[in-house]
Scaffold this active site. Structure first.
Site, short mmCIF file in Angstrom:
data_model
loop_
_atom_site.label_atom_id
_atom_site.label_comp_id
_atom_site.label_asym_id
_atom_site.label_seq_id
_atom_site.Cartn_x
_atom_site.Cartn_y
_atom_site.Cartn_z
N ASP A 17 -69.38 73.73 14.87
CA ASP A 17 -70.60 74.65 13.94
C ASP A 17 -69.87 73.93 12.50
O ASP A 17 -68.84 73.85 12.67
CB ASP A 17 -70.36 75.69 14.79
CG ASP A 17 -70.62 76.89 14.37
OD1 ASP A 17 -72.08 75.91 13.20
OD2 ASP A 17 -70.76 78.16 14.43
N HIS A 34 -75.08 67.17 9.24
CA HIS A 34 -75.95 67.12 10.26
C HIS A 34 -75.42 65.54 10.86
O HIS A 34 -74.55 65.15 11.56
CB HIS A 34 -76.97 67.67 11.61
CG HIS A 34 -77.72 69.08 11.77
ND1 HIS A 34 -76.77 69.78 12.32
CD2 HIS A 34 -78.82 69.70 11.32
CE1 HIS A 34 -77.41 71.46 12.22
NE2 HIS A 34 -78.57 70.82 11.83
N LEU A 128 -63.11 56.71 29.18
CA LEU A 128 -63.34 58.57 29.10
C LEU A 128 -64.47 59.02 29.11
O LEU A 128 -65.29 58.21 28.72
CB LEU A 128 -63.13 58.77 26.74
CG LEU A 128 -63.43 59.52 26.38
CD1 LEU A 128 -62.52 61.04 26.58
CD2 LEU A 128 -63.98 59.49 25.46
C1 IPE Z 1 -73.39 76.95 18.59
O1 IPE Z 1 -73.75 77.34 17.46
C2 IPE Z 1 -73.98 76.35 19.06
C3 IPE Z 1 -73.95 75.17 18.97
C4 IPE Z 1 -73.05 74.28 18.33
C5 IPE Z 1 -74.50 73.42 19.35
P1 IPE Z 1 -75.03 78.53 16.83
O2 IPE Z 1 -74.47 78.02 15.09
O3 IPE Z 1 -76.09 78.13 17.30
O4 IPE Z 1 -74.56 79.58 17.36
P2 IPE Z 1 -74.45 81.30 17.26
O5 IPE Z 1 -76.04 81.05 16.23
O6 IPE Z 1 -73.57 80.71 15.65
O7 IPE Z 1 -74.25 81.56 17.75
C1 IPE Z 2 -74.07 73.07 14.33
O1 IPE Z 2 -73.41 73.43 12.58
C2 IPE Z 2 -74.61 72.72 15.20
C3 IPE Z 2 -75.69 72.85 15.44
C4 IPE Z 2 -75.94 74.61 16.02
C5 IPE Z 2 -76.88 72.25 16.31
P1 IPE Z 2 -74.81 74.77 12.78
O2 IPE Z 2 -76.40 74.14 12.20
O3 IPE Z 2 -75.03 75.75 13.71
O4 IPE Z 2 -74.27 75.06 10.89
P2 IPE Z 2 -73.62 76.20 10.72
O5 IPE Z 2 -73.54 77.28 11.43
O6 IPE Z 2 -75.48 77.19 9.96
O7 IPE Z 2 -73.49 76.41 9.31
MG MG Z 3 -73.95 77.64 13.70
#
Ligand code: IPE
Ligand code: IPE
Ligand code: MG
Length: 241
Positions: A17, A34, A128
């Site tokens: 995240d 990303h 792995l």
């Molecule tokens: C959780 O992250 C899902 C992934 C890392 C794939 P999100 O950014 O979607 O989660 P919330 O919305 O903060 O709970």
């Molecule tokens: C994690 O990063 C990737 C996915 C959930 C797909 P985010 O896109 O949720 O990044 P933040 O949380 O908005 O910073």
């Molecule tokens: Mg996120």
């Protein structure tokens, strides 16, 4: 770090995240975060092999993430497709078995074909196992498992009593993670302290580690530090030691 005598987790799982915030801090589009996150996947996969971890699983896209703007969804699926093709030879060279788990009926035919190809070509590798959870949610997994169980009951009424004696360990085989050990450690990056519908059944006794580091900055050093933290944890499973 005393790597030789350290307690190494068999299965490490990461909720990746913070990509969007990483990009925002730099005045970039979320998609740049990303793309940079893919480098962290590469680094952590290498670190996992070096540490002797046998299973590394990554939460890449939740069922809830389908609610994001279509352009971001397209970028994420595109990155998944491209990385898989690019990494295939590295998987072969390094003994990495690759798997994608989740609600694959929601993925495009092209992506599903590439996933099948990559899984098939790496299925004999054992150094792995790298699992990507894509279009996954814990509640979806438990529900699809319950439906499989119900279907088996309906197909075999003569085995009703035997099937109803189901224990938690027997239910495991209906989940998409059948055959994969439960995660010993679940790491979530970016300072959020929630599971966001991840591995709800399988994570019942996982150690949890929340790191403030944003996923694109989570590299080998951070992964190794997490292994050291895990080694110091005392897992009691409800018992008295
Ligand atoms: C959780 O992250 C899902 C992934 C890392 C794939 P999100 O950014 O979607 O989660 P919330 O919305 O903060 O709970
Ligand atoms: C994690 O990063 C990737 C996915 C959930 C797909 P985010 O896109 O949720 O990044 P933040 O949380 O908005 O910073
Ligand atoms: Mg996120």
């Amino acid at each position: 770090m005393e790597t030789d005598t350290m307690k190494v987790p068999v299965h490490v799982s990461i909720i990746m995240d913070g990509n969007g915030r990483w990009a925002k801090e730099r005045g970039l589009e979320r998609t740049a975060g990303h793309a940079e996150g893919v480098e962290s996947v590469r680094a952590c996969t290498e670190a996992a092999v070096e540490c002797g971890v046998k299973y590394l699983s990554l939460y890449a896209f939740s069922e809830e993430n389908w609610g994001r703007p279509q352009s971001e969804i397209d970028t994420l699926m595109g990155l998944m497709f491209k990385s898989m093709i690019e990494e295939l030879s590295a998987f072969a060279d390094n003994g990495i078995r690759f798997m994608v788990l989740g609600n694959r009926s929601r993925l495009s035919g092209e992506l599903n074909a590439a996933i099948d190809d990559c899984m098939e070509k790496t299925m004999e590798n054992r150094t792995l196992t790298l699992i990507v959870f894509l279009s996954y949610s814990g509640k979806w997994d438990i529900l699809q498992a319950a439906k499989k169980f119900a279907a088996e009951m309906a197909r075999h009424p003569e085995r009703g009593e035997e099937l109803m004696a189901l224990e938690p360990s027997g239910f495991d085989r209906y989940l998409v993670t059948s055959g994969i050990p439960d995660p010993d450690l679940i790491i979530r990056t970016s300072g959020e302290m929630r599971l966001s519908n991840y591995l709800l059944w399988q994570g019942a006794y996982s150690e949890l580690l929340f790191s403030d580091v944003l996923w694109p900055d989570f590299r080998k050093r951070e992964f190794r530090a997490a292994m050291e933290t895990y080694a110091k944890r005392d897992r009691r499973y409800g018992k008295v030691k």
